[in-house]
Design a protein around this motif. Sequence first.
Motif: not given
Length: 875
Positions: A198-204
């Motif tokens: 929940x605290x490892x998130x992906x972005x562009x």
Amino acid sequence: MAASVAAAARRLRRAIRRSPAWRGLSHRPLSSEPPAAKASAVRAAFLNFFRDRHGHRLVPSASVRPRGDPSLLFVNAGMNQFKPIFLGTVDPRSEMAGFRRVANSQKCVRAGGHHNDLEDVGRDLSHHTFFEMLGNWAFGGEYFKEEACNMAWELLTQVYGIPEERLWISYFDGDPKAGLDPDLETRDIWLSLGVPASRVLSFGPQENFWEMGDTGPCGPCTEIHYDLAGGVGAPQLVELWNLVFMQHNRLVLRRILRRAVRFSMEILKAPPGFLGSLVPVVVETLIANLVSEDEAAFLASLERGRRIIDRTLRTLGPSDMFPAEVAWSLSLCGDLGLPLDMVELMLEEKGVQLDSAGLERLAQEEAQHRARQAEPVQKQGLWLDVHALGELQRQGVPPTDDSPKYNYSLRPSGSYEFGTCEAQVLQLYTEDGTAVASVGKGQRCGLLLDRTNFYAEQGGQASDRGYLVRAGQEDVLFPVARAQVCGGFILHEAVAPECLRLGDQVQLHVDEAWRLGCMAKHTATHLLNWALRQTLGPGTEQQGSHLNPEQLRLDVTTQTPLTPEQLRAVENTVQEAVGQDEAVYMEEVPLALTAQVPGLRSLDEVYPDPVRVVSVGVPVAHALDPASQAALQTSVELCCGTHLLRTGAVGDLVIIGDRQLSKGTTRLLAVTGEQAQQARELGQSLAQEVKAATERLSLGSRDVAEALRLSKDIGRLIEAVETAVMPQWQRRELLATVKMLQRRANTAIRKLQMGQAAKKTQELLERHSKGPLIVDTVSAESLSVLVKVVRQLCEQAPSTSVLLLSPQPMGKVLCACQVAQGAMPTFTAEAWALAVCSHMGGKAWGSRVVAQGTGSTTDLEAALSIAQTYALSQL
């Protein structure tokens, strides 16, 4: 689970883009927060961790002004000084080529270009324009993602003691348009370290793809963020760490000070001098008085700019936009030197919109003006990118041996002898960089040889040119236009008149006249650099240079522009060294021997080891002896260029131009040899012309026509002095003289015109009896004289309206008129002149009181009749 992760991702995106806002002086930290550690303790813990636990070499911070990298205005990231490693262009003989595990604390400036944080400074608590960036680096496959993430997590949680639950992670989600896959490897590493999904998130790419600029190293990155909210409500995140995995190569300061001055004065309400007082706290090596000087100078501009803005706002309606012309006049491009972004911010604070379209138009006009005046840029030639260099290294191709470029000697006659060089073709490239086995007739190509005597462009010296021939075929010349150094390999650009293949044996010949011209200019550059320090003091530092056989350019630090006396003194110092025909010594020595030599001149660059030393008049071994002090008495520099063997061949040196690139930096242009002599001769010729013009002016002019001819001659002389290739010190002196002559000539013209007008006025008054109207012809050399006659008539006869015509060559007619105060408003000068000049097929302009115009006619009586009839109809 998926829904909660998506919601968290949205919160993180919002938090990342909205760091804590500036709240003024009332902002206080939470009472539960531990006292902040000093920056020195944070820095020491970081460097010690990587050195002691993980075997990293500590590298000092590079200068924030990058050397040898035109793509950067300032160092904006810790990786900048290692850019040659990532590009594969590092000199294999340099110390940097041996770097494997490295850690550093790099001073950075982010204002302008690709990494510009200036817009956020002063608006929040986390953005800076000048700061230190801590970094650890792995080269040559020493370690990659897994080790880097483990080290970062260990340092943050175990050494700094940051609670794990306050750390959030982002990683690269890929970019289909660019053909980049998601960085799932990094995601899995963080999960394996125990970070909740929940605290490892992906972005562009906007958030998690790092690139230094439009060109250069780039790759996916993973960021570590700290939650200031501590889990209470929405996260408030501040980026702590950005781990960049440079997997790709994509084929960038006064504004800061001025914004800081404004925020310190208007928001913090700090007293004048506040910014300068902070400098010792920021960095020990910066010069506080320069900052204080800029602060004091800019405060006056800021106060005046604020008054102009307030005055302009009082004239605007509720929905009016702020005029672009006023904003431009306030800006760095205009008169006061306020950055446009600051002007826009000041207007935004007052709720006023700036005329952006008008500003864009003015910016385009300025850009076009600069483009017309810009120096020509050499066309980019063939180049070996990081992939081509990597392929050469995998094939085991050794770097090019270019030591034969130094194989030349001085004959007893004083001429130079340049040897040829035998070599073998190791690689061929087409114009698009494709490696091929052969090239055909007429094809432009790139050649890699095992050895060369061509000097590849570097150190500010232009590349050699010349030709090569195949062994046994000396009658077929392959012209070589230039040579470039690419990661230790010398790439020759040539045109093949016939087929050329891998393995062919060739013989290289440099263009001797071109090389000798470069050698003379390079030795002259060293002498000029030394002479500037002798004249201006040891604080004068070289900022860059470029030379070719035509001229040399040298950029140096100066507190103020050079005076004509200083320019002349610098030339004289160079001439003395040239006249003594001193020997020029060159020798390669271990880099360590050059570290403690007083007066040794070197730029903030990465030098090879061993390094080449060039010393004028003193053997290198003696010059490098710290006890000799020789480097303080003559020119001694680290330099890879080709030089004369004796200074006499420079012949002469003339500084033909100087201009301020920015505050504290001056660019000098100079020529040598025969060109210098021609410049001196032209300067003397123009000096004689100025002397003759002075004598003509002293004799006086008989009439206006003669005075006008003299004024025009002086104007042409000014233009000639401004554009001539001549000594700059002499140009400055002559320009001061001829501009003074121009002012005196214009004064003489005005006096003659007034005298002529007074004479004609009396003649007209005698010819016309007192009345409400004078319409007549009069001879006058110019429209300005005619207007003066009209004004003098009206001064002596205030109740009279006057219109005068003056015939000129080729049927042209000048017209001037003035209407008496009592005749208005029904009768106006502009309408009167327009009625007469329209009849003559011309035009008129002016006001209700005074007007003038021109036309053409051979029937002056008809024009006078029109003037008389129109006036009587209006009176």
